[in-house]
Write an enzyme that holds these catalytic residues in place. Structure first.
Site, PDB file in Angstrom:
ATOM      1  N   ARG A 203      -8.524  -5.756  -3.732  1.00  0.00           N
ATOM      2  CA  ARG A 203      -7.017  -6.306  -3.678  1.00  0.00           C
ATOM      3  C   ARG A 203      -6.361  -5.962  -2.119  1.00  0.00           C
ATOM      4  O   ARG A 203      -6.642  -4.920  -1.952  1.00  0.00           O
ATOM      5  CB  ARG A 203      -6.108  -5.675  -4.659  1.00  0.00           C
ATOM      6  N   GLU A 205      -3.420  -6.260  -1.027  1.00  0.00           N
ATOM      7  CA  GLU A 205      -2.140  -5.895  -0.836  1.00  0.00           C
ATOM      8  C   GLU A 205      -2.103  -4.880   0.013  1.00  0.00           C
ATOM      9  O   GLU A 205      -2.903  -3.885   0.126  1.00  0.00           O
ATOM     10  CB  GLU A 205      -1.532  -5.685  -2.286  1.00  0.00           C
ATOM     11  N   ARG A 211      -0.987   5.892  -5.605  1.00  0.00           N
ATOM     12  CA  ARG A 211      -1.954   5.302  -6.595  1.00  0.00           C
ATOM     13  C   ARG A 211      -2.610   3.932  -6.352  1.00  0.00           C
ATOM     14  O   ARG A 211      -2.930   3.309  -7.439  1.00  0.00           O
ATOM     15  CB  ARG A 211      -0.802   5.139  -7.681  1.00  0.00           C
ATOM     16  N   HIS A 212      -2.471   3.659  -5.141  1.00  0.00           N
ATOM     17  CA  HIS A 212      -3.003   2.024  -4.979  1.00  0.00           C
ATOM     18  C   HIS A 212      -4.264   2.309  -3.873  1.00  0.00           C
ATOM     19  O   HIS A 212      -3.814   2.882  -3.070  1.00  0.00           O
ATOM     20  CB  HIS A 212      -2.166   1.112  -4.525  1.00  0.00           C
ATOM     21  N   GLU A 340       0.757   3.491 -15.037  1.00  0.00           N
ATOM     22  CA  GLU A 340       0.269   2.286 -15.584  1.00  0.00           C
ATOM     23  C   GLU A 340      -1.168   2.692 -15.565  1.00  0.00           C
ATOM     24  O   GLU A 340      -1.709   2.980 -14.379  1.00  0.00           O
ATOM     25  CB  GLU A 340       0.637   1.001 -15.076  1.00  0.00           C
ATOM     26  N   SER A 343      -3.633  -3.089 -17.903  1.00  0.00           N
ATOM     27  CA  SER A 343      -2.877  -4.225 -18.595  1.00  0.00           C
ATOM     28  C   SER A 343      -3.821  -5.013 -19.261  1.00  0.00           C
ATOM     29  O   SER A 343      -4.983  -5.227 -18.732  1.00  0.00           O
ATOM     30  CB  SER A 343      -2.156  -5.121 -17.268  1.00  0.00           C
ATOM     31  N   ARG A 391      -7.804   5.028 -11.136  1.00  0.00           N
ATOM     32  CA  ARG A 391      -6.305   5.445 -11.701  1.00  0.00           C
ATOM     33  C   ARG A 391      -6.396   6.078 -13.190  1.00  0.00           C
ATOM     34  O   ARG A 391      -5.453   7.089 -13.162  1.00  0.00           O
ATOM     35  CB  ARG A 391      -5.704   4.106 -12.054  1.00  0.00           C
TER      36      ARG A 391
HETATM   37  P1  ATP Z   1      -0.006  -1.591 -10.640  1.00  0.00           P
HETATM   38  O1  ATP Z   1       1.167  -2.232 -11.222  1.00  0.00           O
HETATM   39  O2  ATP Z   1      -0.162  -0.110 -11.051  1.00  0.00           O
HETATM   40  O3  ATP Z   1       0.034  -1.790  -8.961  1.00  0.00           O
HETATM   41  P2  ATP Z   1      -1.377  -4.160 -11.425  1.00  0.00           P
HETATM   42  O4  ATP Z   1      -0.421  -4.421 -12.597  1.00  0.00           O
HETATM   43  O5  ATP Z   1      -1.206  -4.695 -10.133  1.00  0.00           O
HETATM   44  O6  ATP Z   1      -1.232  -2.340 -10.984  1.00  0.00           O
HETATM   45  P3  ATP Z   1      -3.634  -4.790 -12.887  1.00  0.00           P
HETATM   46  O7  ATP Z   1      -3.746  -6.175 -12.140  1.00  0.00           O
HETATM   47  O8  ATP Z   1      -2.904  -4.887 -14.137  1.00  0.00           O
HETATM   48  O9  ATP Z   1      -2.810  -3.979 -11.775  1.00  0.00           O
HETATM   49  O10 ATP Z   1      -5.074  -4.029 -12.824  1.00  0.00           O
HETATM   50  C1  ATP Z   1      -5.668  -3.289 -14.209  1.00  0.00           C
HETATM   51  C2  ATP Z   1      -5.613  -1.998 -13.785  1.00  0.00           C
HETATM   52  O11 ATP Z   1      -6.442  -1.755 -12.630  1.00  0.00           O
HETATM   53  C3  ATP Z   1      -4.174  -1.366 -13.391  1.00  0.00           C
HETATM   54  O12 ATP Z   1      -3.556  -1.128 -14.517  1.00  0.00           O
HETATM   55  C4  ATP Z   1      -4.759  -0.040 -12.680  1.00  0.00           C
HETATM   56  O13 ATP Z   1      -5.344   0.986 -13.576  1.00  0.00           O
HETATM   57  C5  ATP Z   1      -5.851  -0.697 -11.941  1.00  0.00           C
HETATM   58  N1  ATP Z   1      -5.637  -1.139 -10.505  1.00  0.00           N
HETATM   59  C6  ATP Z   1      -5.083  -2.463 -10.273  1.00  0.00           C
HETATM   60  N2  ATP Z   1      -4.857  -2.368  -8.880  1.00  0.00           N
HETATM   61  C7  ATP Z   1      -5.060  -1.224  -8.492  1.00  0.00           C
HETATM   62  C8  ATP Z   1      -4.882  -0.672  -7.252  1.00  0.00           C
HETATM   63  N3  ATP Z   1      -4.606  -1.380  -6.152  1.00  0.00           N
HETATM   64  N4  ATP Z   1      -5.268   0.698  -6.903  1.00  0.00           N
HETATM   65  C9  ATP Z   1      -5.562   1.374  -7.950  1.00  0.00           C
HETATM   66  N5  ATP Z   1      -5.954   1.071  -9.364  1.00  0.00           N
HETATM   67  C10 ATP Z   1      -5.470  -0.335  -9.403  1.00  0.00           C
HETATM   68 MN    MN Z   2      -0.768  -4.474 -14.658  1.00  0.00          MN
END
Ligand code: ATP
Ligand code: MN
Length: 417
Positions: A203, A205, A211-212, A340, A343, A391
């Site tokens: 990703r 971003e 946590r990211h 979180e 999802s 995570r």
């Molecule tokens: P967050 O709201 O915590 O940024 P997200 O809603 O963007 O996460 P999802 O697309 O729902 O992320 O991805 C499913 C799962 O993958 C998340 O719940 C999390 O456990 C993990 N995850 C997603 N993006 C990241 C990240 N950039 N770093 C670490 N873990 C991640």
């Molecule tokens: Mn999510």
């Protein structure tokens, strides 16, 4: 003589040969004390005779020791190794660039020297537990009859409509690193029905939070003939299974980290109920503080917030009652120990509805032709979710930074080591 690992040595062992790293060395006249460490543990060693090489040994040097196991009143384990012979196999430079006995060093510097940071038993314990998380996740779904899937990591266009992708050059074509296996796992529900996978995703971003990361590993499932409640139940069960296995198999590691784990309970709340409980605004996402607040209300629980508004979920999440005007969807989030972890939800498996949803989300259906077409030849309703491995480890062990449980993190600033 065959090498023994330190955890195999018993007070009754006689002559042994061990190899490992010199965690500490103390020379006291004719006596010398060495704390030897290998990947399985720590052993107190003592030299009572003059051994030439001892004066040459530095902290973290690799040595081979043969000796005799003796009972000891001072050694923690009740036995120690009396050194008969010692070979210096690889001398470590001194001083060490980071402290490998205690965590005095900032995480950034520790990550610069991750190979040395990993000499610490606490750090090794985190990754042994993470290994057990991954292994028990696999084991759970194999036992249930799911098929393991290996999705592609190079894709031709955004799978979710977002723009936060890392571009890659694929011969003469433009490509991207996969941000999720979403669309591929959905396609398999019309053949293999129930699939799971552990796969890296990227990703782009530019967040910079504890946590990211920009590269993570995801534990995903997708199931045919399922709605959001079917797959939330699967998550409840697999998380309980994982924690149970960690408790069984990682006793020593939990002790090293001084962590008391409990098998979590499950709590199910609708999005509407949950947002009220934390005084949030209907129609808005939870802030990190609100996620924490909700978790504080239900200690040692995995909290499912289900039936989210359509507006807050991606285009592929099914609106309730297949009615696009419906405010609510079949999408959910799961929270654990403060944040979180996942999802998921039921997906849109009806081609016309998918086109409508794409338009609603201001995406161009033309960019999703192959995906939409894959639901035109007999597609069951289906649902799934995704848990981030790092995570999850972070929340399970209540670590303050996700980098603590990532061997070699990739974040906004870090591309090495
Ligand atoms: P967050 O709201 O915590 O940024 P997200 O809603 O963007 O996460 P999802 O697309 O729902 O992320 O991805 C499913 C799962 O993958 C998340 O719940 C999390 O456990 C993990 N995850 C997603 N993006 C990241 C990240 N950039 N770093 C670490 N873990 C991640
Ligand atoms: Mn999510």
């Amino acid at each position: 003589m065959k090498r023994s690992y330190i955890n195999e040595i018993k007070p009754s062992s006689k002559q042994v040969l061990v190899r490992g790293w010199v965690q500490r060395i103390k020379l006291l006249g004719k006596l010398a004390f060495i704390v030897l460490r290998d990947s399985t543990g720590i052993l107190q060693c003592v030299a009572k005779q003059n051994i030439k090489e001892l004066s040459n040994i530095t902290q973290e040097s690799v040595v081979e020791i043969t000796g005799v196991v003796k009972k000891s009143k001072i050694a923690k384990k009740g036995h120690e190794l009396e050194i008969k012979n010692l070979k210096l196999l690889s001398k470590s430079q001194a001083p060490l660039p980071i402290d490998v006995e205690k965590s005095h060093t900032f995480i950034d510097k520790r990550l610069d020297y991750r190979f040395l940071d990993l000499r610490r038993p606490e750090i090794q314990a985190i990754f042994r537990i993470q290994g057990e998380v991954a292994n028990s996740f696999r084991e759970f779904f194999y036992k249930k009859g799911f098929t393991e899937m290996q999705p592609p990591s190079i894709i031709s266009s955004s799978s979710e409509g977002g723009t936060e992708l890392f571009p890659a050059q694929y011969f003469e074509k433009k490509a991207f690193l996969a941000q999720s296996p979403q669309l591929y796992k959905q396609m398999l529900t019309s053949s293999l029905e129930r699939v799971f996978m552990m796969t890296p995703v990227w990703r782009a971003e530019k967040h910079n939070t504890p946590r990211h990361l920009n590269e993570v590993r995801q534990m995903d499932i997708e199931m045919a003939f399922a709605d959001q409640f079917t797959v939330m139940k699967e998550m409840e069960e697999v998380v309980k299974y994982i924690v149970k296995k960690v408790l069984e198999k990682c006793k020593k590691e939990l002790e090293i980290l001084n962590i008391k784990l409990k098998i979590p309970k499950a709590v199910y709340l609708s999005y509407g109920e949950a947002i009220k409980k934390v005084n949030g605004k209907l129609g808005e996402d939870f802030t990190p503080e609100q996620e924490k607040k909700l978790c504080d209300m239900y200690k040692d629980s995995i909290i499912f917030t289900h039936s989210w508004p359509v507006a807050l979920k991606p285009f592929y999440i099914m609106p309730k009652d297949e009615n696009i005007k419906s405010r609510l969807s079949e999408g959910f989030d799961a929270l654990y120990n403060g944040m979180e972890i996942s999802s998921g939800g039921q997906r849109v498996h009806i081609p016309d509805l998918l086109v409508e949803m794409l338009k609603l989300k201001k995406l161009n259906p033309k960019n999703f032709t192959d995906y939409i077409n894959s639901f035109k030849y007999g597609s069951p309703s289906h649902a799934g979710w995704s848990i981030g491995l790092e995570r999850f480890t972070q929340t399970l062990l209540k670590l303050n930074n996700i980098r603590e449980c990532t061997f070699f993190p990739r974040d906004r600033n870090r591309l090495t080591p």
